[in-house]
Design a protein around this motif. Structure first.
Motif, PDB file in Angstrom:
ATOM      1  N   PRO A   1       0.786  -1.239   0.000  1.00 33.90           N
ATOM      2  CA  PRO A   1       0.000   0.000   0.000  1.00 33.90           C
ATOM      3  C   PRO A   1       0.817   1.288   0.000  1.00 33.90           C
ATOM      4  O   PRO A   1       0.236   2.375  -0.094  1.00 33.90           O
ATOM      5  CB  PRO A   1      -0.811  -0.117   1.299  1.00 33.90           C
ATOM      6  CG  PRO A   1       0.019  -0.975   2.196  1.00 33.90           C
ATOM      7  CD  PRO A   1       0.698  -1.959   1.289  1.00 33.90           C
TER       8      PRO A   1
ATOM      9  N   ASN B   1       1.067   2.254  -4.152  1.00 38.69           N
ATOM     10  CA  ASN B   1      -0.232   2.595  -3.560  1.00 38.69           C
ATOM     11  C   ASN B   1      -1.272   1.490  -3.707  1.00 38.69           C
ATOM     12  O   ASN B   1      -2.464   1.756  -3.875  1.00 38.69           O
ATOM     13  CB  ASN B   1      -0.764   3.900  -4.172  1.00 38.69           C
ATOM     14  CG  ASN B   1       0.167   5.069  -3.914  1.00 38.69           C
ATOM     15  OD1 ASN B   1       0.578   5.312  -2.779  1.00 38.69           O
ATOM     16  ND2 ASN B   1       0.540   5.777  -4.977  1.00 38.69           N
ATOM     17  N   GLY B   2      -0.818   0.240  -3.649  1.00 44.12           N
ATOM     18  CA  GLY B   2      -1.745  -0.879  -3.661  1.00 44.12           C
ATOM     19  C   GLY B   2      -2.311  -1.242  -5.019  1.00 44.12           C
ATOM     20  O   GLY B   2      -3.208  -2.080  -5.107  1.00 44.12           O
TER      21      GLY B   2
ATOM     22  N   ASN C   1      -2.967  -6.449   0.459  1.00 44.95           N
ATOM     23  CA  ASN C   1      -3.516  -6.623  -0.888  1.00 44.95           C
ATOM     24  C   ASN C   1      -3.051  -7.915  -1.550  1.00 44.95           C
ATOM     25  O   ASN C   1      -3.269  -8.102  -2.747  1.00 44.95           O
ATOM     26  CB  ASN C   1      -3.104  -5.430  -1.764  1.00 44.95           C
ATOM     27  CG  ASN C   1      -3.564  -4.112  -1.187  1.00 44.95           C
ATOM     28  OD1 ASN C   1      -4.709  -3.983  -0.763  1.00 44.95           O
ATOM     29  ND2 ASN C   1      -2.671  -3.130  -1.146  1.00 44.95           N
TER      30      ASN C   1
END
Length: 469
Positions: free
Chosen positions: A5, A10-11, A119
């Motif tokens: 993330p 940013n994922g 994620n």
């Protein structure tokens, strides 16, 4: 596949553009690119790589390859890098990706701190929220930290020189009988001497190569490398397997100590100084001066190199001398990736692979980046088999090629395997669930860690019972 993330990813999900970016960079810069890139090597299968949409990658092949998937999934070979690694962050000091963990902190010489990737595609994995990998070079300090319960797992502990000895497992278990003992399958390549073929080389003569092999007492060396006697005295069975020209992690390796199963060329693995003398006399090489180039970044290689040099020196037939070399300045460019174009003997690591077939190609095809052979002039038969095994799609026929390669290599001795392997014993504290149950697989310790460690979990009740703080 969701990335970690933090910025700059940013994922976001990895997609085909990351794979294409990785391929373009790898195929232009990697010293191993000749293994796969057809424009550099006619035996490399890949003509081009395209990405028609974000979910699809197409590899256009010059011919069907039996080894392509081995290479593409090899944890030590091609890592898919996010395209942000080109200017968005420095991959030399930061790690970003889509694995089960991401590196939150790295303190050089102290630790790596890994945090769960929320994620990660294989939910609910990983089970443990945070892992800390401590950098503890000395074996005694590692054992002390493990016994103090600051480390959860003994398997995976290693010294700068490549691993805690098996007798350490026995001694630690005696002090802490509450520990769980388990076995780890053979996952290494036993000690192997790489021969320098920079012309004129004494090793261009097969008699010298065979003699050098027969100067090694592999039964005695098996004791050194596997601690067989001490383990068996403690009630732990050990089957020490002599290394052939492929790792004993593969069943196709055979057992060179058993002539009835290995074939007539097993005699070149047998300890026979008298026959070695005859071969050296015929070649005019009695008293041959040999330099052992040893990996100086690894204390075990230095210690083992000195032992192996002394081992053959005791026969008074050759004069071996250890020369400690810098890993980056000499070992990697000259020994590991120099295609045999050096003088003397190289003692360092050997390329790991998933299968016997890819192991043969990686180590004995002249175009492979980790090959031991600079060309096919000395070993046309072996090179021909290394070429054929990469293209043969029939499993049975491919296994036949491997079997013949192993037996012919025993006669030709393009390298000299001198070590032995056995399943290793390891220890874990009881609170680390799954550690003694899930077994890694041969050829890829990087991938094994990724899969296994994401499936471990902490039993808090047992941790409290055994005093884990």
């Amino acid at each position: 596949m969701g990335t970690d993330p933090r910025p700059p990813l940013n994922g976001r999900k990895l997609d085909s553009s990351d794979v294409l970016f990785t391929w373009q960079r790898w195929s232009q810069a990697s010293s191993l690119r000749g293994d796969l890139v057809n424009s550099l090597n006619p035996d490399g299968p890949v003509l081009s790589v395209t990405a028609p949409d974000k979910d699809t990658v197409v590899l256009n092949l010059a011919f069907p390859s039996a080894l392509l998937m081995d290479y593409l999934t090899d944890g030590f070979y091609i890592w898919v890098m996010p395209k942000e690694s080109d200017g968005g962050f420095n991959p030399a000091s930061e790690a970003h990706g889509a694995g089960p963990y991401y590196m939150q902190d790295f303190l050089e010489g102290v630790h790596y701190k890994m945090v769960r990737n929320p994620n990660y595609y294989e939910q609910p994995l990983p089970y443990i929220d945070e892992q800390t990998w401590y950098i503890i070079p000395e074996a005694a300090a590692q054992i002390a930290q493990f016994e103090a319960k600051n480390l959860d797992l003994q398997h995976g502990l290693y010294t700068v020189g490549g691993g805690l000895k098996q007798e350490d497992v026995v001694d630690t278990m005696k002090r802490h009988p509450e520990l769980l003992l388990f076995q780890v399958p053979i996952m290494d390549v036993a000690a192997t001497l790489k021969l320098g073929y920079h012309a004129p080389s004494p090793f261009e003569d097969v008699r010298v190569r065979q003699a050098l092999s027969m100067l090694h007492d592999r039964d005695a060396l098996a004791e050194f490398f596997t601690s067989k006697s001490k383990l068996e005295a403690s009630g732990l069975p050990v089957k020490a397997i002599w290394a052939s020209h492929i790792s004993a992690m593969f069943p196709e390796s055979g057992d060179p100590s058993d002539a009835s199963s290995f074939g007539e060329n097993a005699k070149y693995f047998a300890y026979n100084p008298a026959e070695a003398r005859k071969l050296l006399e015929a070649a005019g090489r009695v008293g041959l001066e040999i330099v052992y180039h040893v990996n100086g970044a690894d204390t075990t290689y230095v210690q083992n190199g000195e032992l192996l040099a002394g081992h053959v020196n005791d026969t008074k037939l050759v004069n071996a001398r250890v020369q400690v070399e810098d890993l980056n300045a000499y070992i990697t460019p000259k020994i590991s990736r120099g295609r045999g174009d050096f003088e003397g003997i190289g003692y360092s690591g050997v390329a790991f692979k998933y299968t016997a077939e890819s192991f043969i190609y990686a180590n004995f095809h002249p175009s492979a980046g980790t090959t031991n052979l600079k060309d096919n002039a000395l070993f046309p038969g072996l090179v021909d088999m290394a070429t054929k095994v990469a293209r043969e799609l029939d499993d049975a026929k491919r296994k036949d090629i491997v079997k013949k390669f192993v037996q012919d290599a025993a006669r030709e001795m393009p390298t000299v395997p001198v070590g032995s392997s056995s399943e290793r014993y390891a220890l874990t504290w009881p609170w680390l669930a799954q550690a003694g149950v899930l077994r890694p697989w041969p050829g890829d310790t990087m991938g094994a860690r990724n899969v296994l460690y994401s499936r471990y979990w902490i039993d808090q009740e047992l941790a409290k019972r055994y005093g884990k703080s």
